[in-house]
Design a protein around this motif. Sequence first.
Motif, PDB file in Angstrom:
ATOM      1  N   TYR A   1       8.026   0.448 -29.731  1.00 26.63           N
ATOM      2  CA  TYR A   1       7.771  -0.724 -28.886  1.00 26.63           C
ATOM      3  C   TYR A   1       8.989  -1.650 -28.874  1.00 26.63           C
ATOM      4  CZ  TYR A   1       5.782  -5.023 -27.054  1.00 26.63           C
ATOM      5  OH  TYR A   1       5.559  -6.148 -26.309  1.00 26.63           O
TER       6      TYR A   1
ATOM      7  N   ARG B   1      -3.582   2.822 -29.845  1.00 32.80           N
ATOM      8  CA  ARG B   1      -2.294   2.282 -30.251  1.00 32.80           C
ATOM      9  C   ARG B   1      -2.287   0.779 -30.491  1.00 32.80           C
ATOM     10  NH1 ARG B   1      -2.279   4.213 -25.195  1.00 32.80           N
ATOM     11  NH2 ARG B   1      -1.749   2.906 -23.427  1.00 32.80           N
TER      12      ARG B   1
ATOM     13  N   TYR C   1      -2.143  -0.259 -34.089  1.00 32.91           N
ATOM     14  CA  TYR C   1      -0.863  -0.108 -34.774  1.00 32.91           C
ATOM     15  C   TYR C   1       0.172  -1.091 -34.247  1.00 32.91           C
ATOM     16  CZ  TYR C   1      -2.798   4.060 -36.899  1.00 32.91           C
ATOM     17  OH  TYR C   1      -3.567   4.906 -37.637  1.00 32.91           O
ATOM     18  N   ARG C   2       0.111  -1.387 -32.970  1.00 33.67           N
ATOM     19  CA  ARG C   2       1.051  -2.347 -32.396  1.00 33.67           C
ATOM     20  C   ARG C   2       0.796  -3.750 -32.938  1.00 33.67           C
ATOM     21  NH1 ARG C   2       1.327  -3.911 -25.937  1.00 33.67           N
ATOM     22  NH2 ARG C   2       2.406  -5.890 -26.177  1.00 33.67           N
ATOM     23  N   ASP C   3      -0.466  -4.126 -33.098  1.00 37.35           N
ATOM     24  CA  ASP C   3      -0.833  -5.475 -33.529  1.00 37.35           C
ATOM     25  C   ASP C   3      -1.409  -5.474 -34.937  1.00 37.35           C
ATOM     26  OD1 ASP C   3      -0.226  -6.425 -30.873  1.00 37.35           O
ATOM     27  OD2 ASP C   3      -2.173  -5.647 -30.234  1.00 37.35           O
TER      28      ASP C   3
ATOM     29  N   GLY D   1      -1.812  -5.729 -25.389  1.00 35.72           N
ATOM     30  CA  GLY D   1      -1.891  -6.271 -26.740  1.00 35.72           C
ATOM     31  C   GLY D   1      -3.192  -7.029 -26.946  1.00 35.72           C
TER      32      GLY D   1
ATOM     33  N   TYR E   1       4.071   3.065 -38.721  1.00 41.31           N
ATOM     34  CA  TYR E   1       4.863   2.045 -38.027  1.00 41.31           C
ATOM     35  C   TYR E   1       5.775   2.617 -36.948  1.00 41.31           C
ATOM     36  CZ  TYR E   1       3.140  -1.242 -41.442  1.00 41.31           C
ATOM     37  OH  TYR E   1       2.311  -2.025 -42.209  1.00 41.31           O
TER      38      TYR E   1
ATOM     39  N   SER F   1      -0.476  -6.092 -38.175  1.00 41.61           N
ATOM     40  CA  SER F   1      -0.404  -7.222 -39.112  1.00 41.61           C
ATOM     41  C   SER F   1      -1.274  -8.380 -38.656  1.00 41.61           C
ATOM     42  CB  SER F   1       1.054  -7.689 -39.258  1.00 41.61           C
ATOM     43  OG  SER F   1       1.851  -6.674 -39.822  1.00 41.61           O
TER      44      SER F   1
ATOM     45  N   TYR G   1       6.650   0.691 -22.663  1.00 47.21           N
ATOM     46  CA  TYR G   1       5.746   1.095 -23.743  1.00 47.21           C
ATOM     47  C   TYR G   1       4.509   1.809 -23.223  1.00 47.21           C
ATOM     48  CZ  TYR G   1       3.047   0.654 -28.074  1.00 47.21           C
ATOM     49  OH  TYR G   1       2.313   0.912 -29.202  1.00 47.21           O
TER      50      TYR G   1
ATOM     51  N   SER H   1       5.355   0.852 -33.543  1.00 50.43           N
ATOM     52  CA  SER H   1       5.965  -0.488 -33.557  1.00 50.43           C
ATOM     53  C   SER H   1       7.467  -0.375 -33.330  1.00 50.43           C
ATOM     54  CB  SER H   1       5.683  -1.179 -34.896  1.00 50.43           C
ATOM     55  OG  SER H   1       4.308  -1.406 -35.060  1.00 50.43           O
ATOM     56  N   TYR H   2       8.078   0.615 -33.958  1.00 50.46           N
ATOM     57  CA  TYR H   2       9.511   0.858 -33.771  1.00 50.46           C
ATOM     58  C   TYR H   2       9.809   1.203 -32.325  1.00 50.46           C
ATOM     59  CZ  TYR H   2      13.846   3.592 -33.938  1.00 50.46           C
ATOM     60  OH  TYR H   2      15.099   4.103 -33.686  1.00 50.46           O
TER      61      TYR H   2
END
Length: 221
Positions: A169, A99, A102-104, A25, A163, A106, A176, A166-167
């Motif tokens: 994860y 990735r 997309y994971r982080d 991350g 998303y 926001s 992951y 994220s789902y």
Amino acid sequence: MQPKAPRRTRERILELSLRLFNDFGEPNITTTVIAEEMEISPGNLYYHFRNKDDIVNSLFAQFETEISRMLAVPADRRPTVEDVWQYLHLMFELVWRYRFFYRDLSDLLSRNRKLELHFKQILTHEIQVAQQLCTGLRADQALEATDREIETLATNMVVVATYWLSYEYVRNPRKYTEQEVMAEALARGCYQVLSQIVPYLRGETRVMFNRLADEYLQKLK
């Protein structure tokens, strides 16, 4: 054959940063960690990048270049459902390579105005491509939907694709980074996105989709 030239320090920093951001991350990785992993001094790292945002922006520039090449519909013919499937498959592979965005997402967009603006443009472009693909299918009477339905469908497809990681994860945070696990997750994501178009498909195209879906889902068993 001539031996390959050694990679430049800047390229190695980007490659390592991408791996660290993806695995742990982006918020959890500092420039100090990157320098230590590279076995270089912080000063050497700052010679190539002013700060971590500079690294993130450079990685995003790479991602943006790749996705811009990908976001296109066939120029010499109307698209088929197989084109849509292939497009999604390649898109998910690219999303997986980058990735951490997309994971982080926001958190990154709240801190980085440049990413915020450029990511909005990418989403807009993705929706436009999805609309073009659906409109092409409709022109061949393979899909039955109004303009408004196609607009909504394209938006929903992009939302799910954006998303999906994220789902996944949240479902499997401890697995992951396992390649085999996430390969299945990406296949499911591709199916979930494309399955939204199923109620609108007609004739042979519906039959073709069912065949592709059966083959895809068989690989997940």
